[in-house]
Write a protein that holds these residues in place. Structure first.
Motif, PDB file in Angstrom:
ATOM      1  N   PHE A  11       0.642  -1.121  -0.071  1.00  0.00           N
ATOM      2  CA  PHE A  11      -0.046  -0.221  -0.070  1.00  0.00           C
ATOM      3  C   PHE A  11       0.862   1.202   0.140  1.00  0.00           C
ATOM      4  CE2 PHE A  11      -2.913  -3.217   1.926  1.00  0.00           C
ATOM      5  CZ  PHE A  11      -3.834  -3.076   1.051  1.00  0.00           C
ATOM      6  N   ASP A  12       2.056   0.984   0.613  1.00  0.00           N
ATOM      7  CA  ASP A  12       2.885   2.238   0.993  1.00  0.00           C
ATOM      8  C   ASP A  12       3.610   2.483  -0.825  1.00  0.00           C
ATOM      9  OD1 ASP A  12       4.045   4.197   2.378  1.00  0.00           O
ATOM     10  OD2 ASP A  12       6.127   3.280   2.203  1.00  0.00           O
ATOM     11  N   VAL A  13       3.863   1.592  -1.386  1.00  0.00           N
ATOM     12  CA  VAL A  13       4.138   1.583  -2.740  1.00  0.00           C
ATOM     13  C   VAL A  13       3.375   2.238  -3.667  1.00  0.00           C
ATOM     14  CG1 VAL A  13       4.958   0.369  -4.831  1.00  0.00           C
ATOM     15  CG2 VAL A  13       5.822  -0.300  -2.613  1.00  0.00           C
ATOM     16  N   ILE A  14       2.121   1.948  -3.530  1.00  0.00           N
ATOM     17  CA  ILE A  14       1.020   2.538  -4.449  1.00  0.00           C
ATOM     18  C   ILE A  14       0.806   3.994  -3.873  1.00  0.00           C
ATOM     19  CG2 ILE A  14      -1.509   2.554  -5.053  1.00  0.00           C
ATOM     20  CD1 ILE A  14      -1.353  -0.469  -4.178  1.00  0.00           C
ATOM     21  N   LYS A  15       1.000   4.338  -2.543  1.00  0.00           N
ATOM     22  CA  LYS A  15       0.616   5.508  -1.914  1.00  0.00           C
ATOM     23  C   LYS A  15       1.750   6.601  -2.632  1.00  0.00           C
ATOM     24  CE  LYS A  15       2.827   6.956   1.134  1.00  0.00           C
ATOM     25  NZ  LYS A  15       3.425   7.339   2.543  1.00  0.00           N
ATOM     26  N   GLN A  16       3.062   6.080  -2.775  1.00  0.00           N
ATOM     27  CA  GLN A  16       4.085   7.130  -3.015  1.00  0.00           C
ATOM     28  C   GLN A  16       3.893   7.208  -4.700  1.00  0.00           C
ATOM     29  OE1 GLN A  16       7.735   5.478  -1.205  1.00  0.00           O
ATOM     30  NE2 GLN A  16       7.416   7.355   0.365  1.00  0.00           N
ATOM     31  N   ARG A  17       3.601   6.241  -5.133  1.00  0.00           N
ATOM     32  CA  ARG A  17       3.727   6.393  -6.738  1.00  0.00           C
ATOM     33  C   ARG A  17       2.534   7.538  -7.149  1.00  0.00           C
ATOM     34  NH1 ARG A  17       5.844   2.304 -10.212  1.00  0.00           N
ATOM     35  NH2 ARG A  17       7.314   1.100  -8.826  1.00  0.00           N
ATOM     36  N   MET A  18       1.393   7.180  -6.331  1.00  0.00           N
ATOM     37  CA  MET A  18       0.193   8.506  -6.365  1.00  0.00           C
ATOM     38  C   MET A  18       0.797   9.717  -6.013  1.00  0.00           C
ATOM     39  SD  MET A  18      -3.117   6.159  -6.049  1.00  0.00           S
ATOM     40  CE  MET A  18      -4.130   7.153  -6.715  1.00  0.00           C
ATOM     41  N   GLN A  19       1.558   9.895  -5.187  1.00  0.00           N
ATOM     42  CA  GLN A  19       1.953  11.054  -4.588  1.00  0.00           C
ATOM     43  C   GLN A  19       2.954  11.999  -5.173  1.00  0.00           C
ATOM     44  OE1 GLN A  19       3.888   9.774  -0.907  1.00  0.00           O
ATOM     45  NE2 GLN A  19       1.889  10.756   0.382  1.00  0.00           N
ATOM     46  N   LEU A  20       3.450  11.300  -6.124  1.00  0.00           N
ATOM     47  CA  LEU A  20       4.501  12.210  -7.214  1.00  0.00           C
ATOM     48  C   LEU A  20       3.625  13.194  -8.082  1.00  0.00           C
ATOM     49  CD1 LEU A  20       6.459   9.250  -8.686  1.00  0.00           C
ATOM     50  CD2 LEU A  20       7.105  10.676  -6.576  1.00  0.00           C
ATOM     51  N   GLU A  21       4.210  14.312  -8.205  1.00  0.00           N
ATOM     52  CA  GLU A  21       3.655  15.257  -8.679  1.00  0.00           C
ATOM     53  C   GLU A  21       3.003  15.202 -10.203  1.00  0.00           C
ATOM     54  OE1 GLU A  21       2.260  19.167  -9.657  1.00  0.00           O
ATOM     55  OE2 GLU A  21       2.712  18.037  -7.791  1.00  0.00           O
ATOM     56  N   ASP A  22       4.193  14.315 -10.927  1.00  0.00           N
ATOM     57  CA  ASP A  22       3.803  13.935 -12.409  1.00  0.00           C
ATOM     58  C   ASP A  22       3.014  12.706 -12.519  1.00  0.00           C
ATOM     59  OD1 ASP A  22       5.698  12.321 -11.674  1.00  0.00           O
ATOM     60  OD2 ASP A  22       7.100  12.853 -13.436  1.00  0.00           O
ATOM     61  N   SER A  23       2.567  12.147 -11.331  1.00  0.00           N
ATOM     62  CA  SER A  23       1.462  10.913 -11.599  1.00  0.00           C
ATOM     63  C   SER A  23       0.507  11.062 -12.350  1.00  0.00           C
ATOM     64  CB  SER A  23       1.338  10.365 -10.061  1.00  0.00           C
ATOM     65  OG  SER A  23       0.466   9.116 -10.100  1.00  0.00           O
ATOM     66  N   THR A  24      -0.009  10.034 -13.126  1.00  0.00           N
ATOM     67  CA  THR A  24      -0.987   9.887 -13.969  1.00  0.00           C
ATOM     68  C   THR A  24      -2.093   8.858 -13.399  1.00  0.00           C
ATOM     69  OG1 THR A  24       0.113   8.185 -15.358  1.00  0.00           O
ATOM     70  CG2 THR A  24       0.184  10.435 -16.121  1.00  0.00           C
ATOM     71  N   TYR A  25      -1.986   8.418 -12.204  1.00  0.00           N
ATOM     72  CA  TYR A  25      -2.706   7.212 -11.706  1.00  0.00           C
ATOM     73  C   TYR A  25      -4.079   8.140 -11.116  1.00  0.00           C
ATOM     74  CZ  TYR A  25       1.396   4.422 -12.139  1.00  0.00           C
ATOM     75  OH  TYR A  25       2.465   3.688 -12.801  1.00  0.00           O
ATOM     76  N   ARG A  26      -5.205   7.737 -11.235  1.00  0.00           N
ATOM     77  CA  ARG A  26      -6.312   8.495 -10.645  1.00  0.00           C
ATOM     78  C   ARG A  26      -6.991   7.564  -9.595  1.00  0.00           C
ATOM     79  NH1 ARG A  26      -3.915  11.707 -12.073  1.00  0.00           N
ATOM     80  NH2 ARG A  26      -4.327  13.521 -13.741  1.00  0.00           N
ATOM     81  N   SER A  27      -6.448   6.179  -9.419  1.00  0.00           N
ATOM     82  CA  SER A  27      -7.176   5.608  -8.438  1.00  0.00           C
ATOM     83  C   SER A  27      -6.052   4.544  -8.023  1.00  0.00           C
ATOM     84  CB  SER A  27      -8.359   4.742  -8.887  1.00  0.00           C
ATOM     85  OG  SER A  27      -8.206   3.787  -9.975  1.00  0.00           O
ATOM     86  N   VAL A  28      -6.436   3.955  -6.689  1.00  0.00           N
ATOM     87  CA  VAL A  28      -5.630   2.852  -6.054  1.00  0.00           C
ATOM     88  C   VAL A  28      -5.422   1.908  -7.238  1.00  0.00           C
ATOM     89  CG1 VAL A  28      -5.187   1.440  -4.299  1.00  0.00           C
ATOM     90  CG2 VAL A  28      -5.927   3.904  -3.983  1.00  0.00           C
ATOM     91  N   ARG A  29      -6.712   1.316  -7.518  1.00  0.00           N
ATOM     92  CA  ARG A  29      -6.832   0.001  -8.366  1.00  0.00           C
ATOM     93  C   ARG A  29      -6.126   0.403  -9.620  1.00  0.00           C
ATOM     94  NH1 ARG A  29     -12.751  -2.250  -9.664  1.00  0.00           N
ATOM     95  NH2 ARG A  29     -12.494  -2.543  -7.415  1.00  0.00           N
ATOM     96  N   SER A  30      -6.015   1.419 -10.494  1.00  0.00           N
ATOM     97  CA  SER A  30      -5.582   1.666 -11.623  1.00  0.00           C
ATOM     98  C   SER A  30      -3.992   1.552 -11.352  1.00  0.00           C
ATOM     99  CB  SER A  30      -5.972   2.868 -12.546  1.00  0.00           C
ATOM    100  OG  SER A  30      -5.664   3.935 -11.435  1.00  0.00           O
ATOM    101  N   CYS A  31      -3.533   2.184  -9.954  1.00  0.00           N
ATOM    102  CA  CYS A  31      -1.906   2.317 -10.089  1.00  0.00           C
ATOM    103  C   CYS A  31      -1.679   0.737  -9.671  1.00  0.00           C
ATOM    104  CB  CYS A  31      -1.867   3.113  -8.819  1.00  0.00           C
ATOM    105  SG  CYS A  31      -0.300   3.362  -8.388  1.00  0.00           S
ATOM    106  N   ALA A  32      -2.281   0.206  -8.973  1.00  0.00           N
ATOM    107  CA  ALA A  32      -1.866  -1.155  -8.556  1.00  0.00           C
ATOM    108  C   ALA A  32      -1.851  -2.125  -9.801  1.00  0.00           C
ATOM    109  CB  ALA A  32      -2.756  -1.922  -7.544  1.00  0.00           C
ATOM    110  N   ARG A  33      -2.689  -1.960 -10.673  1.00  0.00           N
ATOM    111  CA  ARG A  33      -2.721  -2.709 -11.881  1.00  0.00           C
ATOM    112  C   ARG A  33      -1.519  -2.483 -12.813  1.00  0.00           C
ATOM    113  NH1 ARG A  33      -9.211  -2.642 -13.772  1.00  0.00           N
ATOM    114  NH2 ARG A  33      -9.853  -4.376 -12.376  1.00  0.00           N
ATOM    115  N   ALA A  34      -1.264  -1.115 -12.867  1.00  0.00           N
ATOM    116  CA  ALA A  34      -0.230  -0.757 -13.957  1.00  0.00           C
ATOM    117  C   ALA A  34       1.062  -1.147 -13.241  1.00  0.00           C
ATOM    118  CB  ALA A  34      -0.242   0.911 -13.975  1.00  0.00           C
ATOM    119  N   VAL A  35       1.190  -1.053 -11.730  1.00  0.00           N
ATOM    120  CA  VAL A  35       2.576  -1.320 -11.442  1.00  0.00           C
ATOM    121  C   VAL A  35       2.859  -3.003 -11.571  1.00  0.00           C
ATOM    122  CG1 VAL A  35       4.037  -1.708  -9.369  1.00  0.00           C
ATOM    123  CG2 VAL A  35       2.579   0.496  -9.522  1.00  0.00           C
TER     124      VAL A  35
END
Length: 295
Positions: free
Chosen positions: A131-155
């Motif tokens: 969950f921390d990995v997903i959180k930090q990916r989404m915290q980045l200024e240039d992150s394109t992830y819009r949801s936890v699920r989409s981020c997890a799937r992409a990673v």
């Protein structure tokens, strides 16, 4: 009367389920309230052009990824505090039984708290790291992830399951000393500030803040390494993307910014952990007292 409950007896009066519930509420409250500052810290620690200089100005989307924390912090902190209370009582009993450090009560209690904190952290981090990995990916200024699920799937699709745990050894190498120091320091300051031992919210807040500030300042270099590993897949730098573990990350940080690189995000990390630890302990102690007094 219920309000005269001795603080030291709360662990015995409250059940493991009550400790877990109090811990879950404390974890969610702690992470959510301090999330924007944590986002700034993450952006400062990432090795990207001008990231350190502009992080305080990047005020957009500071709450992005907070749902990942809510999903992970509840169960992880429930396990964390339940195991901590159980192990602390167990280690204290063992030290008493063998009369170890019997002439130094405070030292014995601190040793038991530190050991219990280490055990609790091991379980907590195994649950929380993905969950921390997903959180930090989404915290980045240039992150394109819009949801936890989409981020997890992409990673998972681009980097595999290992991406969620590549930072776990570094996380444990940071979290175990951090939590051991934090728990031991908290118990020390709580007893020093309010030796009477009864429930006292002020002592929990002050002791928690001091413990969080002290522990976070010591472990900042490891946090920088952890952030680099957890966000490597979102980096445009080939060398960072290929970092395979602790040593690779540490070498990159030193090459890019010398020893100063290991203290990137130091101020927001302290500003995050002092109030968040104070919040966590005060919320936890209140709900533990409340739940145990209701039974």
């Amino acid at each position: 009367m219920e309000e005269d409950l001795d603080y030291e007896s709360l662990g015995d009066n409250s059940t493991m389920a009550q400790n877990a519930m109090a811990g879950a509420l404390a974890g969610i409250g702690e992470h959510c309230l301090m999330y924007p500052i944590d986002s700034i810290k993450t952006r400062m620690q990432v090795f990207a052009p001008h990231a350190k200089e502009t992080a305080w100005k990047q005020q957009k989307n500071l709450w992005r990824g907070v749902y990942s924390v809510v999903m992970g912090a509840g169960p992880a902190h429930a396990v964390h505090f339940a195991i901590y209370e159980y192990c602390k009582d167990h280690f204290n009993a063992k030290l008493n039984a063998f009369a170890i450090l019997s002439t130094q009560e405070q030292v014995r209690q601190s040793a038991a708290s530190a050991a219990a904190g280490a055990c609790a952290t091991l379980a907590h981090d195994c649950l929380m790291t993905p969950f921390d990995v997903i959180k930090q990916r989404m915290q980045l200024e240039d992150s394109t992830y819009r949801s936890v699920r989409s981020c997890a799937r992409a990673v998972y699709r681009s980097e595999g399951l290992a991406a969620f745990y590549i930072s776990l050894p570094t996380t444990l190498s940071m979290s175990i000393p951090f939590q051991s120091i934090q728990f031991a320091t908290y118990e020390f300051f709580r007893t020093l500030i309010h030796p009477q031992g009864d429930y006292n919210p002020t002592s929990h807040v002050v002791a928690g803040a001091l413990a969080g500030g002290f522990a976070s300042s010591i472990t900042t270099p490891l946090d920088v390494i952890k952030t680099l590993l957890q966000t490597r897949g979102s980096s445009s730098d080939p060398k960072i993307r290929q970092a395979s573990g602790f040593c690779d990350a540490a070498k990159i940080i030193y090459e890019r910014d010398s020893y100063r690189g290991f203290f990137r995000g130091f101020k927001p990390r302290i500003l995050t952990h002092m109030p968040s630890t104070a919040i966590s302990w005060s919320v936890y102690e209140y709900f533990k007292w409340f739940l145990s007094s209701e039974t």
